[in-house]
Design an enzyme around this catalytic site. Sequence first.
Site, PDB file in Angstrom:
ATOM      1  N   ARG A   1     -17.332 -20.997   5.761  1.00  0.00           N
ATOM      2  CA  ARG A   1     -16.134 -21.762   5.383  1.00  0.00           C
ATOM      3  C   ARG A   1     -16.443 -22.861   4.372  1.00  0.00           C
ATOM      4  O   ARG A   1     -15.562 -23.335   3.680  1.00  0.00           O
ATOM      5  CB  ARG A   1     -15.511 -22.390   6.642  1.00  0.00           C
TER       6      ARG A   1
ATOM      7  N   ASP B   1     -12.984 -17.526   5.779  1.00  0.00           N
ATOM      8  CA  ASP B   1     -12.891 -17.776   7.220  1.00  0.00           C
ATOM      9  C   ASP B   1     -12.650 -16.418   7.864  1.00  0.00           C
ATOM     10  O   ASP B   1     -11.612 -15.787   7.635  1.00  0.00           O
ATOM     11  CB  ASP B   1     -11.730 -18.739   7.507  1.00  0.00           C
TER      12      ASP B   1
ATOM     13  N   TYR C   1     -26.433 -13.670  27.018  1.00  0.00           N
ATOM     14  CA  TYR C   1     -25.406 -13.741  28.062  1.00  0.00           C
ATOM     15  C   TYR C   1     -24.185 -12.859  27.765  1.00  0.00           C
ATOM     16  O   TYR C   1     -23.198 -12.913  28.489  1.00  0.00           O
ATOM     17  CB  TYR C   1     -25.009 -15.195  28.367  1.00  0.00           C
TER      18      TYR C   1
END
Length: 285
Positions: free
Chosen positions: A42, A68, A150
């Site tokens: 960005r 973005d 995770y």
Amino acid sequence: MTFAPDLLKGKVALITGGGTGLGRAMGERFLQLGAKLAICGRREQVLKDAAAEMVAAHGGEVLPIVCDVRDANAVGLMIEEAWAKYGGIDILVNNAAGNIASPTERLSSRAVDAVIGIVLSGSFYCTLALGKKWLQAGRRGKVLSIVTTYAEGGSAYVVPSAAAKAGVLAMTRSLAVEWGPRGIICNAIAPGPFPTKGAWDRLMPDPKMLEMAIERIPLRRPGELIELADLASFLVSDKSDYINGECITIDGGEKLKGAGQFAWMGMLTPEQWAALEASARGTKA
Ligand code: HXC
Ligand code: NAP
């Protein structure tokens, strides 16, 4: 790792979040190995500076594009721009991410949207837009998504990131099967802790936190950026063409230590071990 210096010669790679941290480290390695790059993020100045520094250090070509990845339209335009400049794209690295470490009940819906938008929607939009182009052109392609350890089992306190990374992993495995027959290979890397400013400043700002993180790693150190960059280089190269739908963990054994029910016993002193042995042997009597 030693690679042939032309491992990625002739390849064009688009790396999201390629101006900083792991994205930049992968980009530098790909450049050294002969690839041409497009990087997005960005912040225009960060990208421009990174592109200039990378070319100064390694030669080659780096196209910085402000995008973005939460904006599907902007993603489409980015891919068109990089494709037009290089006459095609061979490799997509879904690396851009956002993360907030927080008790989940403190998060607003906008905070959840921010992380899921960058990680899950962003990775999906990039993969979808480029996948369509590859299929239309009858070209082969490789997608490498950077997830987390995770992504498989979830993690408290980074729940939007865990949910989003699990989604990226599901996308990777699903598309490996759906698009594999048409020459599009999808894999993922699950890194443990690697020292980058973006992750460290947000998730481990206190040296004590880092100490605790290192304590959990059997190899007692964070990863080195080059170690991840080398793994990524192999996975996006033609040398790994039979690996499809996999997620390779690179974490010094951290995830397995967390999974072992008795791994906490690493904390015991020799005296405590001796006492435990005596007590266990004593049960015979
Ligand atoms: C609670 C927070 C918050 C925080 C932001 N918000 N930070 N809520 N705790 N610490 C809330 C804001 O108040 C706002 O909600 C909403 O989130 C969006 O915030 P913005 O700042 O407007 O969003 P944006 O500018 O889009 O920034 C997105 C971001 C930011 C995810 C919040 O951190 C970011 O840009 N991150 C990019 C880089 C990054 O995170 N890198 C680390 C990746 S490490 P309201 O309701 O107030 O409007 C990683 C794996 C690490 O992924 C594993 C380590 C081992
Ligand atoms: P980082 O430097 O903060 O990287 C995140 C990058 O994503 C930045 O370049 C950022 O640039 C870009 N980005 C964020 N939001 C974006 C958006 N909406 N659109 C486009 N680009 C956006 O952190 P990092 O540690 O290198 O993380 C890189 C990847 O590794 C991430 O996928 C992360 O989840 C993963 N990872 C890191 C670690 C670790 O220990 N470092 C561990 C596990 C996984 P802008 O801010 O300019 O947009």
